[in-house]
Design a protein around this motif. Structure first.
Motif, PDB file in Angstrom:
ATOM      1  N   ASP A   1       0.868  -1.192   0.000  1.00  0.00           N
ATOM      2  CA  ASP A   1       0.000   0.000   0.000  1.00  0.00           C
ATOM      3  C   ASP A   1       0.902   1.239   0.000  1.00  0.00           C
TER       4      ASP A   1
ATOM      5  N   GLU B   1       0.407   9.777   4.148  1.00  0.00           N
ATOM      6  CA  GLU B   1      -0.847   9.730   3.363  1.00  0.00           C
ATOM      7  C   GLU B   1      -1.973   9.160   4.199  1.00  0.00           C
ATOM      8  N   GLU B   2      -1.633   8.253   5.124  1.00  0.00           N
ATOM      9  CA  GLU B   2      -2.669   7.553   5.875  1.00  0.00           C
ATOM     10  C   GLU B   2      -3.287   8.434   6.963  1.00  0.00           C
TER      11      GLU B   2
ATOM     12  N   GLN C   1      -6.512  -2.862  -3.304  1.00  0.00           N
ATOM     13  CA  GLN C   1      -6.831  -2.952  -1.871  1.00  0.00           C
ATOM     14  C   GLN C   1      -8.217  -3.544  -1.621  1.00  0.00           C
TER      15      GLN C   1
ATOM     16  N   ARG D   1     -14.941  12.184   7.919  1.00  0.00           N
ATOM     17  CA  ARG D   1     -14.511  11.367   9.059  1.00  0.00           C
ATOM     18  C   ARG D   1     -14.605  12.177  10.353  1.00  0.00           C
TER      19      ARG D   1
ATOM     20  N   ARG E   1     -17.690   7.205   3.093  1.00  0.00           N
ATOM     21  CA  ARG E   1     -16.970   7.467   1.843  1.00  0.00           C
ATOM     22  C   ARG E   1     -17.957   7.378   0.674  1.00  0.00           C
TER      23      ARG E   1
ATOM     24  N   ALA F   1     -10.635   3.223  -2.229  1.00  0.00           N
ATOM     25  CA  ALA F   1      -9.645   3.768  -1.295  1.00  0.00           C
ATOM     26  C   ALA F   1      -9.219   5.157  -1.753  1.00  0.00           C
ATOM     27  N   GLY F   2      -8.690   5.915  -0.814  1.00  0.00           N
ATOM     28  CA  GLY F   2      -8.203   7.252  -1.121  1.00  0.00           C
ATOM     29  C   GLY F   2      -6.732   7.195  -1.516  1.00  0.00           C
TER      30      GLY F   2
ATOM     31  N   HIS G   1      -4.464  -2.738   4.499  1.00  0.00           N
ATOM     32  CA  HIS G   1      -4.593  -2.232   5.875  1.00  0.00           C
ATOM     33  C   HIS G   1      -4.673  -3.394   6.856  1.00  0.00           C
TER      34      HIS G   1
END
Ligand code: HGY
Ligand code: MN
Ligand code: MN
Length: 426
Positions: A100, A134-135, A205, A227, A306, A374-375, A400
């Motif tokens: 990832d 990034e996470e 992912q 979020r 999302r 996923a972003g 993840h």
């Protein structure tokens, strides 16, 4: 006749280069279970050193931008022409996988090394951007390195604390040499016009490409998200045997009712064709006082919605607020929200989508169009008006999590598409 991947092997041993880099990256992890490369921390720093050493071996230029991201360059004939950039992120989630983010950087750096090996001089600079943080797992907000680069971080973002509660993002960035003054001024650290395109290769992912037997795909868009790192439901503690149901103010039952109500709204909206996914990844009672015989008066939980659609995100968020108000009245509890974190959905550049499809088909690779659940940092570039596109490669066991895996053959196929996209820009 050799297949594409065998040809690649003969000229420049992409397999060996990739396998060596992935095993060096695996050693950067600071956890024994899965891979942990913490943002603006030791794991991410070790990954930077792996990539720096590799870049120097192939006489590629290395530098750090004002956000502490690593930038690797194969110089072009015209150094002033807008560059073609690719990249992804260095960090992982805690106890995540090795691919990832890293897969996109490895794909970019071995593509430039291969061009160096072939003495290929591109018309413009070709860059690999290795982003930090990034996470959202680390400081709540995702895409920190790419947002800082393009002047999109706010004061609130910089004041957020790391998941361990110690450093603020500003302190962590400063410790890693970031230019906080320019970042605080929301100044773009690079002229967006100096980037002709940003391309990102990433593992899917999810399970779709495995289920449809698609080694590679072209991404159409990236989901946005709303979020909350921490929503607190406050009720009233009580003896679990002595308080009748009609007098209880049970924070956990109230939260469970909220999540069930959201799950039902989600099911109905999916039937109506909306793109929505929801989860609550963190749920806690107060360990200092919780007990089997104590009605919980406090629950904290995270919430993530999302969607590919901004309207769907806001509509679902409004539904959540309405449910909280109803449940609060009914159960005599309250819900308190921390900062609402919003990341916009992003559309990929139509012309680049066609270009990646053409290249994939010319290389006899699959070229289905797939939305990204996923972003990715690519969303920041797309929403900054920079032509952006993504290549997906399938991977097993999702992401993840420590079981995340990827076939090196699929990685090489995706990298071949990226290599040609780099060499044949729009
Ligand atoms: O959470 C995400 O979508 C990405 O993996 N950062
Ligand atoms: Mn991730
Ligand atoms: Mn990622």
């Amino acid at each position: 006749m050799n297949t594409v991947t065998e040809n690649i092997q003969l000229e420049f041993d992409m397999f060996a280069e990739a396998e060596r880099l992935f095993s060096e990256l695996e050693a950067t992890s600071t956890s024994t279970i899965g891979i942990t490369r913490e943002a603006y921390g030791a794991g991410e720093q070790k990954a930077i050193e792996v990539f720096e050493a590799y870049a120097l071996k192939y006489d590629l230029e290395t530098s750090f931008d004002g956000a502490g991201n690593l930038v690797i360059v194969l110089p072009g004939i015209d150094r002033n022409a807008p560059c073609i950039a690719c990249g992804s992120h260095l960090d992982s989630v805690p106890q995540g996988g090795n691919f990832d983010g890293a897969a996109g950087i490895v794909a970019g750096i071995i593509s430039l090394a291969r061009m160096r090996h072939e003495s290929f001089a591109p018309a413009c600079d070709l860059k690999v951007m290795a982003f930090r943080c990034e996470e959202s797992a680390w400081f709540g907000k995702p895409y920190i390195g790419s947002c800082a680069l393009l002047g999109k971080l706010s004061q609130d973002d910089l004041e957020a604390r790391q998941r361990d509660g110690k450093e603020t993002l500003a302190e962590a960035m400063e410790r890693c040499g970031a230019d906080l003054d320019r970042i605080l001024a929301a100044e773009s650290l690079v002229d967006p016009k100096s980037i002709a395109a940003y391309l990102e290769m990433h593992i899917e992912q999810g399970p779709v490409m495995i289920a449809r037997d698609l080694p590679t795909a072209v991404v159409t868009g990236i989901r946005g998200a709303i979020r909350h790192r921490k929503i607190t439901c406050l009720g009233r503690a009580g003896h679990s045997g002595a308080v009748p149901r009609w007098l209880r103010q049970d924070a956990f039952f109230a939260t469970a009712e909220l999540i069930s109500a959201l799950d039902e709204h989600w099911r109905v909206l999916l039937e109506r064709g909306l793109d929505i996914v929801v989860t609550s990844g963190i749920v806690k009672t107060n360990a200092a006082v919780h007990a089997m015989t104590r009605i919980p008066d406090e629950i904290t939980f995270s919430l993530e919605i999302r969607s590919q659609s901004t309207d769907a995100l806001e509509a679902f968020y409004h539904l959540m607020e309405t449910e909280c108000n109803n449940i609060a009245k009914e159960r005599k509890v309250s819900f308190q929200f921390d900062r609402k974190l919003y990341t916009a959905p992003a559309r990929m550049n139509e012309r680049w989508i066609e270009r990646l499809k053409d290249i994939s088909e010319r290389l006899s690779m699959t070229s289905e169009l797939i939305p990204s659940g996923a972003g990715h940092d690519a969303a920041v570039f797309a929403n900054a008006g920079i032509p952006t596109a993504m290549i997906f490669i399938r991977n097993e066991n999702g992401s993840h999590n420590p079981e995340e895996s990827m076939e090196i053959e699929d990685f090489i196929k995706g990298t071949e598409i990226l290599y040609h996209a780099f060499k044949e820009p729009l």
